[in-house]
Scaffold this motif. Structure first.
Motif, PDB file in Angstrom:
ATOM      1  N   ALA A 207      93.807  24.633  49.975  1.00 42.92           N
ATOM      2  CA  ALA A 207      93.769  23.725  48.829  1.00 42.92           C
ATOM      3  C   ALA A 207      95.165  23.196  48.518  1.00 42.92           C
ATOM      4  CB  ALA A 207      93.183  24.433  47.613  1.00 42.92           C
ATOM      5  N   LEU A 208      96.171  24.051  48.609  1.00 46.34           N
ATOM      6  CA  LEU A 208      97.543  23.634  48.356  1.00 46.34           C
ATOM      7  C   LEU A 208      97.996  22.609  49.397  1.00 46.34           C
ATOM      8  CD1 LEU A 208     100.004  23.980  46.571  1.00 46.34           C
ATOM      9  CD2 LEU A 208     100.723  25.858  48.034  1.00 46.34           C
ATOM     10  N   HIS A 209      97.612  22.834  50.648  1.00 50.77           N
ATOM     11  CA  HIS A 209      97.975  21.880  51.715  1.00 50.77           C
ATOM     12  C   HIS A 209      97.369  20.504  51.438  1.00 50.77           C
ATOM     13  CE1 HIS A 209      98.915  20.235  55.618  1.00 50.77           C
ATOM     14  NE2 HIS A 209      97.637  19.918  55.765  1.00 50.77           N
ATOM     15  N   ILE A 210      96.107  20.466  51.054  1.00 57.73           N
ATOM     16  CA  ILE A 210      95.465  19.186  50.741  1.00 57.73           C
ATOM     17  C   ILE A 210      96.144  18.545  49.535  1.00 57.73           C
ATOM     18  CG2 ILE A 210      93.334  18.128  49.882  1.00 57.73           C
ATOM     19  CD1 ILE A 210      91.805  20.060  51.713  1.00 57.73           C
ATOM     20  N   ALA A 211      96.479  19.356  48.543  1.00 59.13           N
ATOM     21  CA  ALA A 211      97.150  18.825  47.357  1.00 59.13           C
ATOM     22  C   ALA A 211      98.512  18.233  47.697  1.00 59.13           C
ATOM     23  CB  ALA A 211      97.302  19.927  46.310  1.00 59.13           C
ATOM     24  N   GLU A 212      99.223  18.865  48.616  1.00 59.14           N
ATOM     25  CA  GLU A 212     100.547  18.383  48.999  1.00 59.14           C
ATOM     26  C   GLU A 212     100.482  17.111  49.839  1.00 59.14           C
ATOM     27  OE1 GLU A 212     102.198  21.789  50.939  1.00 59.14           O
ATOM     28  OE2 GLU A 212     102.948  22.636  49.068  1.00 59.14           O
TER      29      GLU A 212
ATOM     30  N   GLY B  24      92.930  22.490  42.504  1.00 59.02           N
ATOM     31  CA  GLY B  24      91.599  22.676  41.920  1.00 59.02           C
ATOM     32  C   GLY B  24      90.652  21.552  42.282  1.00 59.02           C
ATOM     33  N   GLN B  25      91.167  20.333  42.249  1.00 62.76           N
ATOM     34  CA  GLN B  25      90.346  19.182  42.640  1.00 62.76           C
ATOM     35  C   GLN B  25      89.990  19.265  44.120  1.00 62.76           C
ATOM     36  OE1 GLN B  25      93.175  16.283  41.225  1.00 62.76           O
ATOM     37  NE2 GLN B  25      91.715  15.524  39.702  1.00 62.76           N
ATOM     38  N   ALA B  26      90.917  19.715  44.940  1.00 61.40           N
ATOM     39  CA  ALA B  26      90.650  19.867  46.372  1.00 61.40           C
ATOM     40  C   ALA B  26      89.516  20.858  46.603  1.00 61.40           C
ATOM     41  CB  ALA B  26      91.907  20.321  47.103  1.00 61.40           C
ATOM     42  N   LYS B  27      89.523  21.957  45.856  1.00 66.87           N
ATOM     43  CA  LYS B  27      88.454  22.959  45.991  1.00 66.87           C
ATOM     44  C   LYS B  27      87.108  22.389  45.559  1.00 66.87           C
ATOM     45  CE  LYS B  27      91.171  27.158  45.786  1.00 66.87           C
ATOM     46  NZ  LYS B  27      91.260  28.507  45.218  1.00 66.87           N
ATOM     47  N   GLU B  28      87.099  21.613  44.483  1.00 69.07           N
ATOM     48  CA  GLU B  28      85.858  20.997  44.019  1.00 69.07           C
ATOM     49  C   GLU B  28      85.326  19.989  45.036  1.00 69.07           C
ATOM     50  OE1 GLU B  28      83.856  21.646  41.373  1.00 69.07           O
ATOM     51  OE2 GLU B  28      85.193  23.369  41.115  1.00 69.07           O
ATOM     52  N   LEU B  29      86.216  19.213  45.629  1.00 71.82           N
ATOM     53  CA  LEU B  29      85.793  18.253  46.655  1.00 71.82           C
ATOM     54  C   LEU B  29      85.214  18.966  47.873  1.00 71.82           C
ATOM     55  CD1 LEU B  29      88.720  15.697  46.406  1.00 71.82           C
ATOM     56  CD2 LEU B  29      86.330  15.276  45.817  1.00 71.82           C
TER      57      LEU B  29
ATOM     58  N   LEU C  40      87.528  26.612  49.963  1.00 72.06           N
ATOM     59  CA  LEU C  40      88.873  26.528  50.525  1.00 72.06           C
ATOM     60  C   LEU C  40      89.689  27.722  50.041  1.00 72.06           C
ATOM     61  CD1 LEU C  40      89.874  22.790  49.906  1.00 72.06           C
ATOM     62  CD2 LEU C  40      89.136  23.810  52.028  1.00 72.06           C
ATOM     63  N   SER C  41      90.549  28.201  50.894  1.00 71.36           N
ATOM     64  CA  SER C  41      91.492  29.223  50.451  1.00 71.36           C
ATOM     65  C   SER C  41      92.547  28.529  49.590  1.00 71.36           C
ATOM     66  CB  SER C  41      92.159  29.892  51.655  1.00 71.36           C
ATOM     67  OG  SER C  41      93.025  28.981  52.300  1.00 71.36           O
ATOM     68  N   ASP C  42      93.318  29.311  48.861  1.00 69.78           N
ATOM     69  CA  ASP C  42      94.386  28.735  48.050  1.00 69.78           C
ATOM     70  C   ASP C  42      95.380  27.980  48.928  1.00 69.78           C
ATOM     71  OD1 ASP C  42      93.265  29.754  45.738  1.00 69.78           O
ATOM     72  OD2 ASP C  42      94.552  31.519  45.693  1.00 69.78           O
TER      73      ASP C  42
END
Length: 54
Positions: free
Chosen positions: A17-22, A29-34, A12-14
């Protein structure tokens, strides 16, 4: 050097990943690992389940 055929890029791009986190309850970081573990297409769905289970 040859590249592997059929191998999807699940990083995932930053911004992604930020969108998923929001929109879920995980960190970027967890979004990228998933995404690495389950694939880019399923990362958001897995992020929703990740905190629901934990």
């Amino acid at each position: 050097m040859a590249t592997k055929q059929g191998k999807k890029d699940n990083r995932l791009s930053d911004k992604e990943a930020l969108h998923i986190a929001e929109t879920t309850d995980v960190s970027p970081g967890q979004a990228k690992e998933l995404a690495k573990k389950h694939g880019k297409d399923k990362a958001k769905e897995e992020a929703k389940n990740f905190k629901a289970e934990g």
